[in-house]
Scaffold this motif. Structure first.
Motif, short mmCIF file in Angstrom:
data_model
loop_
_atom_site.label_atom_id
_atom_site.label_comp_id
_atom_site.label_asym_id
_atom_site.label_seq_id
_atom_site.Cartn_x
_atom_site.Cartn_y
_atom_site.Cartn_z
N PRO A 45 4.47 -13.37 47.30
CA PRO A 45 4.71 -14.83 47.25
C PRO A 45 6.05 -15.29 47.83
O PRO A 45 6.30 -16.49 47.88
CB PRO A 45 4.66 -15.14 45.75
CG PRO A 45 4.05 -13.97 45.10
CD PRO A 45 4.30 -12.80 45.98
N PHE A 46 6.90 -14.39 48.26
CA PHE A 46 8.21 -14.77 48.77
C PHE A 46 8.08 -15.73 49.95
O PHE A 46 7.26 -15.54 50.84
CB PHE A 46 8.99 -13.52 49.23
CG PHE A 46 10.33 -13.83 49.83
CD1 PHE A 46 11.43 -14.04 49.03
CD2 PHE A 46 10.48 -13.91 51.21
CE1 PHE A 46 12.67 -14.32 49.58
CE2 PHE A 46 11.72 -14.18 51.77
CZ PHE A 46 12.81 -14.39 50.96
N ARG A 47 8.91 -16.79 49.93
CA ARG A 47 8.98 -17.69 51.07
C ARG A 47 10.40 -18.24 51.17
O ARG A 47 11.12 -18.31 50.17
CB ARG A 47 7.96 -18.81 50.98
CG ARG A 47 8.20 -19.82 49.91
CD ARG A 47 7.08 -20.85 49.88
NE ARG A 47 7.53 -22.02 49.13
CZ ARG A 47 7.16 -23.25 49.36
NH1 ARG A 47 6.31 -23.50 50.33
NH2 ARG A 47 7.60 -24.24 48.64
N THR A 48 10.78 -18.64 52.36
CA THR A 48 12.13 -19.11 52.61
C THR A 48 12.13 -20.06 53.79
O THR A 48 11.21 -20.04 54.61
CB THR A 48 13.09 -17.92 52.87
OG1 THR A 48 14.40 -18.41 53.12
CG2 THR A 48 12.62 -17.09 54.06
N LYS A 49 13.17 -20.84 53.89
CA LYS A 49 13.32 -21.72 55.06
C LYS A 49 14.21 -21.06 56.11
O LYS A 49 14.52 -21.65 57.13
CB LYS A 49 13.91 -23.05 54.63
CG LYS A 49 12.94 -23.83 53.76
CD LYS A 49 12.96 -25.28 54.06
CE LYS A 49 11.88 -25.96 53.25
NZ LYS A 49 11.94 -27.39 53.32
N TYR A 50 14.61 -19.83 55.85
CA TYR A 50 15.47 -19.11 56.77
C TYR A 50 14.71 -17.92 57.36
O TYR A 50 14.33 -17.01 56.64
CB TYR A 50 16.72 -18.60 56.05
CG TYR A 50 17.51 -19.71 55.37
CD1 TYR A 50 18.46 -20.43 56.08
CD2 TYR A 50 17.30 -20.02 54.04
CE1 TYR A 50 19.19 -21.43 55.47
CE2 TYR A 50 18.00 -21.02 53.42
CZ TYR A 50 18.96 -21.73 54.13
OH TYR A 50 19.67 -22.73 53.52
N LYS A 51 14.53 -17.93 58.66
CA LYS A 51 13.79 -16.84 59.32
C LYS A 51 14.49 -15.50 59.09
O LYS A 51 13.84 -14.48 58.86
CB LYS A 51 13.65 -17.13 60.81
CG LYS A 51 12.76 -16.15 61.53
CD LYS A 51 12.55 -16.53 62.97
CE LYS A 51 11.58 -15.58 63.64
NZ LYS A 51 11.34 -15.94 65.04
N THR A 52 15.82 -15.51 59.16
CA THR A 52 16.58 -14.27 58.97
C THR A 52 16.36 -13.70 57.57
O THR A 52 16.32 -12.49 57.39
CB THR A 52 18.08 -14.48 59.21
OG1 THR A 52 18.54 -15.55 58.38
CG2 THR A 52 18.37 -14.79 60.67
N SER A 53 16.20 -14.57 56.57
CA SER A 53 15.93 -14.10 55.21
C SER A 53 14.57 -13.44 55.10
O SER A 53 14.41 -12.45 54.40
CB SER A 53 16.00 -15.26 54.21
OG SER A 53 17.30 -15.78 54.15
N LEU A 54 13.58 -14.00 55.80
CA LEU A 54 12.25 -13.39 55.79
C LEU A 54 12.28 -12.03 56.46
O LEU A 54 11.71 -11.06 55.94
CB LEU A 54 11.21 -14.29 56.47
CG LEU A 54 9.80 -13.69 56.55
CD1 LEU A 54 9.24 -13.40 55.17
CD2 LEU A 54 8.88 -14.61 57.34
N VAL A 55 12.95 -11.93 57.59
CA VAL A 55 13.06 -10.65 58.31
C VAL A 55 13.72 -9.61 57.41
O VAL A 55 13.26 -8.48 57.29
CB VAL A 55 13.82 -10.83 59.64
CG1 VAL A 55 14.13 -9.48 60.27
CG2 VAL A 55 13.02 -11.70 60.60
N SER A 56 14.80 -10.01 56.76
CA SER A 56 15.51 -9.10 55.85
C SER A 56 14.61 -8.70 54.67
O SER A 56 14.55 -7.53 54.30
CB SER A 56 16.78 -9.77 55.34
OG SER A 56 17.45 -8.94 54.44
N HIS A 57 13.91 -9.67 54.10
CA HIS A 57 12.99 -9.39 53.00
C HIS A 57 11.92 -8.39 53.41
O HIS A 57 11.65 -7.42 52.69
CB HIS A 57 12.33 -10.70 52.55
CG HIS A 57 11.16 -10.50 51.65
ND1 HIS A 57 11.28 -10.24 50.30
CD2 HIS A 57 9.82 -10.50 51.90
CE1 HIS A 57 10.08 -10.09 49.77
NE2 HIS A 57 9.17 -10.25 50.71
#
Length: 195
Positions: A45-57
């Protein structure tokens, strides 16, 4: 964003959210009130408005060990998922004294390998030295010698629970509000020393 002068608080102009620090307000607005694109994890369910955060996740939580880009030390078997950890490892373990940039205390002979180490030293040893009093948070284990740091901590981390940053283990589901607790966990459970 509107700035409130009373206690240097920052308030969201779209909801009751308030904070003393500007960075959490900026993050709050982006995550809760902007029309920007959401980046969603396809595995959880993780979501973010930061692409870099998604890549890191994705790199930290969902890639199996064979697909992860590991950063490996050239001088020992140490390997890690984040390049910054490798850099700290090399500085801490492998550089000799002549190769290091030392951060020296102006008030005593202390010197450290990292600027953050010097800052912690100065705050711990030289600030409010005359009374030696610790200011403790009533909601968590945080303590400091500076009352202003305690006020900043409370306003940034406890004013609104959504703002609390969680430090997450890259190896297991453990997470903590405090980086120090994560560091202790990593060393005790996984044998990995974070610097």
């Amino acid at each position: 964003m509107r700035e409130l002068h009373l206690n240097e608080r920052y308030a969201c102009n779209k909801c009751p959210f308030k904070t003393r620090c500007k960075k959490p307000l900026t993050k709050h607005i982006k995550e809760n009130h902007s029309d920007g694109q959401w980046y969603e994890c396809e595995h959880c369910p993780f979501r973010t408005k930061y692409k870099t955060s998604l890549v890191s996740h994705l790199r930290m939580k969902h890639l199996n060990d064979e697909k992860i880009k590991w950063y490996e030390c050239e001088k020992c078997p140490y390997k890690v998922k984040q390049k910054s950890y490798l850099k700290k490892h090399i500085i801490s373990i492998h550089l000799n004294e002549e190769e290091l940039k030392w951060y020296e205390c102006k008030e005593c002979p202390y010197k450290g390998k990292f600027e953050t180490s010097l800052r912690k030293h100065v705050n711990r040893i030289h600030r409010n030295q005359q009374d030696g009093k610790w200011h403790k948070c009533e909601k968590c284990a945080f303590k400091t010698r500076l009352k202003s740091n305690l006020e900043k901590h409370i306003n940034c981390f406890h004013l609104n629970e959504k703002v609390v940053k969680r430090h997450e283990c890259n190896e297991c589901p453990f997470r903590s509000m405090h980086k120090l607790f994560l560091e202790r966990h990593m060393t005790a459970v996984h044998g990995i020393e974070l610097l």
